[in-house]
Enzyme design. Sequence first.
Site, PDB file in Angstrom:
ATOM      1  N   HIS A  17       0.842  -1.203   0.000  1.00 41.69           N
ATOM      2  CA  HIS A  17       0.000   0.000   0.000  1.00 41.69           C
ATOM      3  C   HIS A  17       0.874   1.250   0.000  1.00 41.69           C
ATOM      4  O   HIS A  17       0.620   2.203  -0.744  1.00 41.69           O
ATOM      5  CB  HIS A  17      -0.883   0.070   1.254  1.00 41.69           C
ATOM      6  N   LYS A  41     -17.395  -6.630   8.510  1.00 43.33           N
ATOM      7  CA  LYS A  41     -16.025  -7.126   8.624  1.00 43.33           C
ATOM      8  C   LYS A  41     -15.519  -7.067  10.053  1.00 43.33           C
ATOM      9  O   LYS A  41     -15.822  -6.135  10.791  1.00 43.33           O
ATOM     10  CB  LYS A  41     -15.100  -6.280   7.742  1.00 43.33           C
ATOM     11  N   ARG A  90      -1.624  -6.757  -7.639  1.00 40.55           N
ATOM     12  CA  ARG A  90      -0.529  -7.675  -7.306  1.00 40.55           C
ATOM     13  C   ARG A  90      -0.435  -8.833  -8.280  1.00 40.55           C
ATOM     14  O   ARG A  90       0.632  -9.363  -8.515  1.00 40.55           O
ATOM     15  CB  ARG A  90      -0.724  -8.261  -5.897  1.00 40.55           C
ATOM     16  N   SER A 127      -2.637  -7.568   3.502  1.00 45.76           N
ATOM     17  CA  SER A 127      -2.977  -7.324   4.903  1.00 45.76           C
ATOM     18  C   SER A 127      -3.326  -8.625   5.615  1.00 45.76           C
ATOM     19  O   SER A 127      -3.000  -8.803   6.791  1.00 45.76           O
ATOM     20  CB  SER A 127      -4.138  -6.332   5.005  1.00 45.76           C
TER      21      SER A 127
END
Length: 152
Positions: A17, A41, A90, A127
Amino acid sequence: MKKAIFPGSFDPITNGHYDIIKRGVSLFDEVIVAIGVNAEKKYMFSLEERKRFIEEAFKDEPKVRVITYSGLTIDLCKKENAEFILRGLRNPADFEFEKAIAHTNRMMSKIETVFLLTAARTSFISSSIVRDVLRNGGDITQLVPKSVIDKK
């Protein structure tokens, strides 16, 4: 003034990030890092901690602003007068996922999505990997900015 919104949960911010934000600063007059709030979440770090990690990591970069939001990212773009959404890619799976979102956002608004490929040295970092390493007592020094390590 060209503004970009870089949305995400940043639980926590990673070196991937960080790299995208740093590179985004060279493309835009302002990069607004927007931490999304999703009641569904479960987060490892509180919203305040995630915001502080990013603010601390970019304390010397006046072109970076950190905010929190809920709702649609395109609505936030309109509110902030941002013409672009910044996203990092990615791998091919990221591309397929992000492409669908970008097409939907463009269909619903005039907002363009700008994709930056992650640097090879950070392309494996997510993450969720960082959280897993943390849960198991591992060393995250190479995975996240110093602001996250200092909190740990």
